[in-house]
Motif scaffolding. Structure first.
Motif, PDB file in Angstrom:
ATOM      1  N   UNK A 355       0.829  -1.321  -0.004  1.00 56.44           N
ATOM      2  CA  UNK A 355       0.104   0.274   0.111  1.00 56.44           C
ATOM      3  C   UNK A 355       0.879   1.306   0.031  1.00 56.44           C
ATOM      4  N   UNK A 356       0.636   2.128  -0.887  1.00 55.55           N
ATOM      5  CA  UNK A 356       1.296   3.748  -1.030  1.00 55.55           C
ATOM      6  C   UNK A 356       0.335   4.484  -0.689  1.00 55.55           C
ATOM      7  N   UNK A 357       0.770   5.286   0.390  1.00 54.05           N
ATOM      8  CA  UNK A 357      -0.131   6.589   0.867  1.00 54.05           C
ATOM      9  C   UNK A 357       0.591   7.694   0.118  1.00 54.05           C
ATOM     10  N   UNK A 358       0.142   8.452  -0.663  1.00 52.89           N
ATOM     11  CA  UNK A 358       0.678   9.535  -1.315  1.00 52.89           C
ATOM     12  C   UNK A 358       0.062  10.890  -1.312  1.00 52.89           C
ATOM     13  N   UNK A 359       1.094  11.945  -0.820  1.00 53.30           N
ATOM     14  CA  UNK A 359       0.384  13.224  -0.681  1.00 53.30           C
ATOM     15  C   UNK A 359       0.784  14.209   0.503  1.00 53.30           C
ATOM     16  N   UNK A 360      -0.503  14.655   1.075  1.00 55.72           N
ATOM     17  CA  UNK A 360      -0.360  15.596   1.795  1.00 55.72           C
ATOM     18  C   UNK A 360      -0.129  15.063   3.341  1.00 55.72           C
ATOM     19  N   UNK A 361      -0.616  13.830   3.604  1.00 59.07           N
ATOM     20  CA  UNK A 361      -0.367  13.402   4.985  1.00 59.07           C
ATOM     21  C   UNK A 361       1.008  13.450   5.465  1.00 59.07           C
ATOM     22  N   UNK A 362       1.306  13.779   6.722  1.00 57.69           N
ATOM     23  CA  UNK A 362       2.119  14.267   7.382  1.00 57.69           C
ATOM     24  C   UNK A 362       2.599  16.000   7.493  1.00 57.69           C
ATOM     25  N   UNK A 363       1.709  16.478   6.698  1.00 58.63           N
ATOM     26  CA  UNK A 363       1.745  17.985   6.830  1.00 58.63           C
ATOM     27  C   UNK A 363       0.562  18.728   7.500  1.00 58.63           C
ATOM     28  N   UNK A 364      -0.170  17.900   8.045  1.00 54.03           N
ATOM     29  CA  UNK A 364      -1.192  18.623   8.897  1.00 54.03           C
ATOM     30  C   UNK A 364      -0.722  19.375   9.953  1.00 54.03           C
ATOM     31  N   UNK A 365      -0.230  18.484  10.985  1.00 51.11           N
ATOM     32  CA  UNK A 365       0.388  19.023  12.048  1.00 51.11           C
ATOM     33  C   UNK A 365       1.576  20.291  11.878  1.00 51.11           C
ATOM     34  N   UNK A 367       1.503  22.285   9.186  1.00 47.10           N
ATOM     35  CA  UNK A 367       0.711  23.671   9.042  1.00 47.10           C
ATOM     36  C   UNK A 367      -0.238  24.041  10.108  1.00 47.10           C
ATOM     37  N   UNK A 368      -0.886  23.239  10.823  1.00 51.56           N
ATOM     38  CA  UNK A 368      -1.800  23.461  11.802  1.00 51.56           C
ATOM     39  C   UNK A 368      -1.539  22.733  13.103  1.00 51.56           C
ATOM     40  N   UNK A 369      -0.619  23.339  13.889  1.00 55.58           N
ATOM     41  CA  UNK A 369      -0.201  22.705  14.966  1.00 55.58           C
ATOM     42  C   UNK A 369      -1.267  22.071  15.834  1.00 55.58           C
ATOM     43  N   UNK A 370      -2.421  22.521  15.905  1.00 55.52           N
ATOM     44  CA  UNK A 370      -3.239  21.923  16.974  1.00 55.52           C
ATOM     45  C   UNK A 370      -3.667  20.485  16.215  1.00 55.52           C
ATOM     46  N   UNK A 371      -3.452  20.206  15.102  1.00 58.92           N
ATOM     47  CA  UNK A 371      -3.722  18.794  14.433  1.00 58.92           C
ATOM     48  C   UNK A 371      -2.696  17.977  14.530  1.00 58.92           C
ATOM     49  N   UNK A 372      -1.482  18.372  15.172  1.00 58.91           N
ATOM     50  CA  UNK A 372      -0.189  17.313  15.159  1.00 58.91           C
ATOM     51  C   UNK A 372      -0.530  16.270  16.020  1.00 58.91           C
ATOM     52  N   UNK A 403       6.396  15.496  12.777  1.00 64.16           N
ATOM     53  CA  UNK A 403       6.043  14.654  13.792  1.00 64.16           C
ATOM     54  C   UNK A 403       5.539  13.357  13.402  1.00 64.16           C
ATOM     55  N   UNK A 404       4.630  13.647  12.486  1.00 65.39           N
ATOM     56  CA  UNK A 404       3.734  12.237  11.901  1.00 65.39           C
ATOM     57  C   UNK A 404       4.803  11.532  11.217  1.00 65.39           C
ATOM     58  N   UNK A 405       5.517  12.015  10.446  1.00 70.58           N
ATOM     59  CA  UNK A 405       6.709  11.381   9.291  1.00 70.58           C
ATOM     60  C   UNK A 405       7.562  10.400  10.529  1.00 70.58           C
ATOM     61  N   UNK A 406       8.134  11.100  11.571  1.00 72.08           N
ATOM     62  CA  UNK A 406       8.821  10.654  12.611  1.00 72.08           C
ATOM     63  C   UNK A 406       8.253   9.344  13.096  1.00 72.08           C
ATOM     64  N   UNK A 407       6.955   9.817  13.464  1.00 65.54           N
ATOM     65  CA  UNK A 407       5.927   8.491  14.080  1.00 65.54           C
ATOM     66  C   UNK A 407       5.864   7.249  13.225  1.00 65.54           C
ATOM     67  N   UNK A 408       5.766   7.602  11.951  1.00 65.06           N
ATOM     68  CA  UNK A 408       5.798   6.403  10.682  1.00 65.06           C
ATOM     69  C   UNK A 408       6.955   5.680  10.759  1.00 65.06           C
TER      70      UNK A 408
END
Length: 700
Positions: A355-365, A367-372, A403-408
């Motif tokens: 499965x390849x997830x491509x795109x904006x995921x990992x950017x939400x937190x 751009x919008x710290x409250x979503x991190x 932070x999401x990329x590091x978690x992945x």
């Protein structure tokens, strides 16, 4: 354990100057002082990094197990002699220009040296850091002939979140070899995948890579050179059609390893493989952007992957497409958990291998710290889906280090900043997955699977009476004169000898001729071919005539041009629908015997359509080689033509590979062209080059 977990170390040449090697080595050594005794040797005796030093090894009360040599080459012999005298058993030779006599003294004393001219050694599991630079602990084992390339790989591994488990710079390999360093990683628990950079290949590299693969630790190889050097000594078309990279790739197939072209590609692939080898080529693509999903799908196909149509995708968010690639159509923005749901649906659906997830995921937190925190929680859920399903999951994120990329990455899901790097790595990973068990060990087989008579029917009656290459030395004085005049320095035997040696191959009826009278008395049936026996590349020297109807006239003309010698009069193979190929084999200086098959005839080098494997090969592997050729459709009956006898052809390839493997006294074997038709295989020219010149033919 001397180079991975020594009980004590000494850095000779330790320095307080941050610009010097001795400073970096001393600082790294001190990292492990809770595990081992660390001694700093500085001939001035001043403190280094606020630690006391000694002026020489002889001042120590105990012999260090491992000594790092970071002093000028002129001082190394004295340091080594002193170290051996106090009982040192291991050296890391950072210094370049260490004399070979010093290495011999080390080995004669029963000690070992890594290098010289190396960048050092690092082991995350044992807090051993005797190398320039910094390393992030991880799962990638690095063995590198170039210290700088190895350091670059280590830096990229840190950036990717993969990290380094062990780093070994082998340098000049005057004693400790890359093969030994690889084998030492087989039982290294922290290492899950190995990155290898080599410029030259010594004995045992292929078995070592295979042993790592068998241990579940695939090897990703980086090397250089396409090999004009490998072709310099080639006397056959076979040599001209092979490059060093061709043979390296064959070695990788045999060992179950994969070659890449850059340090970045090595780390990208290692990151994918660290979580396991993908089960197959089927890719499911998820994106919250139709454009990014389409680009990912195109790149997947270009990388040799499959983007299958999906039939069971229940559970996707409302509005998302059910096709592959899946477009979430904004559902990810409405609820970040939809990214995890989509990954779970594909990972558990059984229709894709990756499965390849491509795109904006990992950017939400970002751009919008409250979503991190919410995005990190979704990343952790994606990691669980990958671990529980066993399906490979790779993420392409527009943010390289959120932070999401590091978690992945912490959860074992590789992340790439560009989709092309993600798909290229997956393409390489699935090539590794496609290597079967036969590629991990040397091929062997008990005997012929096709009756011998299918190859030998119509063998060479009246051929060369010589029964072996050695018998070639009993040829006439005239023949020896021709050989000395026209043969290259190898003084190779000719076509007739090759026919006799290759007695399992079917050749047209032929016999030797040395006079017009012998051509007129021939029992053969025309049309004929007339050949100068001793020439390797007969066409280039106008040493072959085909479709001859008057052999006497043809002989007179050729004899007038080329001089006295042995000529071959041969019945032509006039079968229709025969496909012309080349079969060659040679001894490679790094990997041993190799076998080649390709489009043959006069234009073999022009088409350069070949497949190469390490020898020996089985008939099954020979058929796989044939399938890789661009001209493979001709072997299956092109445009209504009857299909050639591929089984007999594969048998000939296998037998040639066995001969080159069993006969180290042979440098090269070539059959070109080999004509294969529905009724079997016929070789109409052959050359065998011995490894050493035949003494009588090469006499002055």
């Amino acid at each position: 354990m001397i180079f991975s977990d020594p009980a004590s170390v000494a850095v000779v040449g330790a320095s307080d100057d941050p610009a010097k090697w001795g400073h970096w080595l001393a600082r790294g050594a001190l990292v492990g002082r809770d595990r081992r005794a660390v001694h700093l040797v500085n001939r001035g005796g001043g403190p280094v990094l606020s630690e006391p030093t000694v002026r020489s090894l002889s001042e120590l009360t105990e012999a260090p197990e491992l000594v790092v040599l970071a002093v000028p080459a002129a001082h190394v012999p004295a340091v080594v002699d002193e170290a051996l005298a106090v009982g040192v058993r291991g050296f890391v030779g950072i210094t370049s220009g260490i004399d070979e006599a010093v290495v011999r003294r080390i080995r004669a004393a029963g000690a070992r040296i890594l290098g010289p001219n190396c960048l050092g050694v690092y082991d995350a599991a044992t807090s051993l850091h005797l190398a320039w630079g910094r390393f992030q602990s991880g799962s990638l084992g690095i063995v590198s002939q170039s210290g700088q390339v190895g350091l670059e790989i280590g830096g990229l591994a840190a950036t990717s979140g993969l990290g380094v488990s062990r780093f070994v710079s082998v340098g000049n390999q005057a004693d400790v070899t890359a093969t030994e360093a690889l084998l030492d990683l087989v039982s290294h628990d922290m290492t899950t995948v190995v990155g290898l950079y080599l410029e030259s290949f010594g004995p045992g590299i292929v078995p070592a890579m295979a042993e790592l693969r068998a241990a579940g630790k695939p090897v990703v190889l980086l090397t250089v050179g396409s090999s004009a050097a490998a072709q310099e000594a080639a006397l056959t078309h076979t040599g001209a059609l092979t490059s060093s990279l061709d043979v390296v790739d064959a070695a990788c197939r045999r060992a179950g390893a994969i070659r890449v072209a850059t340090p970045a590609a090595l780390v990208d692939l290692a990151a994918v493989l660290s979580g396991g080898i993908p089960r197959g080529r089927r890719i499911g693509v998820i994106s919250d952007s139709g454009g990014q999903g389409a680009i990912a799908a195109d790149l997947a196909v270009a990388a040799g992957l499959s983007v299958p149509t999906l039939t069971s995708v229940d559970g996707l968010p409302e509005g998302a497409s059910r096709r592959n690639p899946i477009d979430l159509a904004g559902a990810g923005e409405r609820d970040l958990a939809n990214y995890a749901r989509a990954v779970e649906v594909l990972a558990r659906g059984g229709e894709v291998d990756t499965v390849v997830l491509s795109g904006y995921f990992g950017s939400y937190g970002e751009d919008t710290p409250s979503l991190e925190s919410a995005e990190v929680a979704v990343a952790e859920r994606i990691c669980r889906a990958a671990a529980e399903s066993g399906v490979t999951v790779v993420v392409h994120s527009m943010r390289p280090d959120s932070a999401a990329v590091r978690a992945l990455r912490a959860g074992g899901v590789p992340v790439q900043h560009t989709i092309e790097r993600a798909m290229a790595a997956l393409g390489d990973a699935t090539r590794l997955a496609s290597l079967d068990e036969r590629s991990t060990r040397a091929a062997s087989r008990p005997g012929m699977s096709v009756p011998a008579e299918r190859m030998k029917a119509g063998g060479p009656p009246g051929g060369d009476p010589c029964a072996s290459l050695a018998a070639r030395e009993t040829s006439t004085a005239g023949e020896r004169q021709v050989a000395r005049t026209n043969a290259p320095p190898s003084c190779r035997p000719g076509y007739l000898t090759a026919r006799t040696l290759l007695d399992f191959v079917r050749f047209p009826r032929a016999h030797a001729v040395t006079s017009v009278a012998e051509t007129r008395a021939t029992p053969l049936r025309g049309p004929y071919a007339l050949k100068a026996d001793w020439l390797a590349h007969k066409s280039e020297h106008d040493g072959v005539k085909t479709n001859v109807t008057d052999p006497a006239a043809a002989f007179e003309e050729m004899h007038a041009r080329l001089g006295p010698g042995t000529y071959v009069l041969e019945e032509m193979d006039t079968r229709e629908n025969a496909v012309e190929l080349i079969i060659g084999a040679r001894q490679d200086h790094s990997f041993g015997p190799v076998v080649l098959v390709g489009a043959g005839g006069l234009h073999a080098e022009l088409f350069n359509d070949t497949a190469i494997e390490l020898a020996p090969v089985t008939p099954a592997t020979a058929r796989e080689m044939l399938d890789r050729l661009v001209c493979a459709p001709l072997l299956k009956g092109w445009r209504g033509a009857p299909a050639p006898d591929v089984e007999a052809l594969a048998e000939v390839i296998a037998r040639i590979s066995e001969m080159i493997s069993a006969r180290p006294d042979l440098a090269e074997i070539e059959l070109n062209p080999v004509r294969v038709g529905p009724d079997g295989v016929v070789a109409v020219d052959a050359l065998v080059i011995p490894d050493r010149p035949l003494q009588e033919e090469c006499a002055e």
